[in-house]
Design an enzyme around this catalytic site. Structure first.
Site, short mmCIF file in Angstrom:
data_model
loop_
_atom_site.label_atom_id
_atom_site.label_comp_id
_atom_site.label_asym_id
_atom_site.label_seq_id
_atom_site.Cartn_x
_atom_site.Cartn_y
_atom_site.Cartn_z
N LYS A 191 1.03 -1.20 -0.09
CA LYS A 191 0.42 0.03 0.34
C LYS A 191 0.88 1.08 -0.09
CE LYS A 191 -4.16 1.66 2.61
NZ LYS A 191 -4.71 1.14 3.65
N SER A 245 -9.51 0.70 1.81
CA SER A 245 -8.59 1.67 1.20
C SER A 245 -7.69 0.64 0.47
CB SER A 245 -8.84 2.67 2.02
OG SER A 245 -7.85 2.30 2.68
N SER A 264 -10.15 -1.64 5.92
CA SER A 264 -9.13 -1.42 4.44
C SER A 264 -8.59 -2.80 3.88
CB SER A 264 -8.59 0.07 5.03
OG SER A 264 -9.17 0.70 4.58
N1 GLN Z 1 -13.05 2.68 5.23
C1 GLN Z 1 -13.38 3.13 6.29
C2 GLN Z 1 -12.57 4.47 6.52
O1 GLN Z 1 -13.30 4.96 5.37
C3 GLN Z 1 -11.91 2.34 6.92
C4 GLN Z 1 -10.67 2.42 5.75
C5 GLN Z 1 -9.18 2.13 6.77
O2 GLN Z 1 -9.59 1.09 7.60
N2 GLN Z 1 -8.12 2.65 6.28
O3 GLN Z 1 -11.74 4.97 7.33
#
Ligand code: GLN
Length: 404
Positions: A1, A78, A103
């Site tokens: 990532k 994400s 994510s």
């Molecule tokens: N969808 C969640 C958010 O937008 C989780 C994102 C994540 O775990 N980085 O915060």
């Protein structure tokens, strides 16, 4: 990532504001993987700073990754690029994802791969461009549970550079692959698996696999996460956005990434750089987060959210007195199309994580394993265990994998 720093490779957490930022050090997880012989092949797309569930909230100038099973659909987010890439590669590959509220497992489910979120503190966060420090966990996204176990072996353990990393017992994680469950109990989360809650294809695949697991010797019980169902998402957003707003304050066009000729006073420069460098969702979260931690509001929002979190955590701990794992489909639906996503309101975006956010809020380890395909699209099965139950998750996850 992209948010995990790799020496000499531009690392931007998917944001224009970090354009040109080249880390001088590797993140600890990267350093440890390299020490075991890993080769870094590159960095993957993500929602900007991790803010999203579909990898469509990419930074200005970035492209949205497409689902390997259907180009019109999202990879999930994400860590969408990491999951999409892990699914596409034909060679042995592990991606490092990062999960604040889900994510790792969401994109793993949508792309048909394994996503493993370890206990908070199991992996060092040193070298991660943080979203919310009290919630962030780095974890592997791989094709098989065994590959995740190998990454766990190399990356786990205390790191003097991260005071939240824990002295966990050194385990030979890959030795648990394929081991039998020995009378363990699966707790089906009642609220998430109720009739009508799940897309029909997802429901069928989940319950088919559940009975197959029962035949393998697991006991099945129903458990409730009623408090989490109601309060996890609001609590998560009141914790994560204030933490993000403090973390992102350092991106002001002077220390890292995007810089311009300085004109006007500092506030004008700061505002110009941030208006240009941050995408829309980042701006929304910064406003929400700054508001929730402003003097006068801190007690009412951020600190109250912390108190609610401990209640939510207790609900999990009570469930783990009755069962060994919590199980449910990772996501209630398969990867949505980009045109469906366009019509989601911000709140619908946030509630996409309803099943996966609770375990993240409590720092509980969890794994999503592909359970099958609904109309050609992958469906994930998620197991959550009590803190430091990684080896049990490897046992259960690898067994499910074999049932295919
Ligand atoms: N969808 C969640 C958010 O937008 C989780 C994102 C994540 O775990 N980085 O915060």
């Amino acid at each position: 990532k992209d948010s995990i720093c790799v020496k000499v490779i531009e690392s931007r957490a998917g944001s224009k504001i970090l354009s040109g930022f080249i880390p001088q050090r590797n993140a600890t997880v990267v350093e440890r993987a390299i020490a075991e012989g890993a080769i870094v092949v590159g960095k993957n797309s993500q929602d900007e700073f991790g803010f999203g569930s579909y990898n469509v909230n990419v930074g200005v100038g970035f492209e949205v990754p497409k689902n390997p099973f259907d180009e019109k659909r999202a990879c999930g987010g994400s860590s969408g690029g990491s999951a999409g890439f892990a699914s596409l590669t034909k060679f042995s590959h592990a991606s490092f994802g990062e999960s604040t509220g889900g994510s790792i497992v969401c994109p793993a489910s949508f792309c048909g791969v394994v996503g493993f979120t370890p206990t908070y503190g199991q992996f060092s966060r040193y070298g991660l461009i943080d979203y919310g420090n009290s919630l962030d966990k780095i974890g592997p996204i791989t094709k098989t549970v065994e590959d995740s176990a190998i990454v766990l072996e190399s990356a786990s353990g205390v790191d003097p550079n991260d005071s939240t990393s824990v002295h966990s017992k050194k385990e030979n994680f890959s030795s648990f692959v394929g081991e039998k469950p020995n009378g363990k109990t699966l707790g089906v989360v009642k609220e998430f698996c109720e009739k009508g809650r799940l897309e029909s294809g997802v429901e069928k695949i989940f319950f088919d696999k559940l009975s197959a697991l029962e035949k393998e010797g697991f006991k099945i019980k129903e458990v409730s996460l009623a408090l989490n169902e109601k309060f996890a998402i609001p609590t998560y957003y009141l914790m994560s956005t204030p933490e993000a707003s403090t973390n992102l304050a350092r991106f002001c066009g002077m220390r890292y990434g995007l810089q311009k000729d300085f004109s006007g006073n500092f506030n004008e420069y700061f505002s110009q750089i941030r208006s240009e460098g941050f995408g829309l969702e980042v701006k929304r979260r910064l406003m929400l987060g700054t508001f929730a931690r402003m003097s006068g509001f801190r007690d009412a929002y951020y600190l109250r959210a912390l108190k609610v979190r401990s209640k939510l955590l207790k609900e999990f701990k009570a469930a783990f007195k009755k069962v060994d794992f919590l199980v449910h489909p990772t996501m209630p639906f398969v990867a949505p199309t980009f045109s469906e996503i366009k019509n989601f309101s911000p709140l619908q975006h946030y509630y996409a994580d309803l099943f996966i956010c609770p375990a993240n809020l409590g720092g509980f380890p969890h794994v999503s394993v592909n359970a099958g395909f609904s109309n050609g699209l992958p469906v994930g099965f998620m197991f959550t265990s009590d803190h430091f139950g990684e080896s049990e998750l490897i046992r259960a996850g690898s067994l499910l994998e074999e049932l295919k």
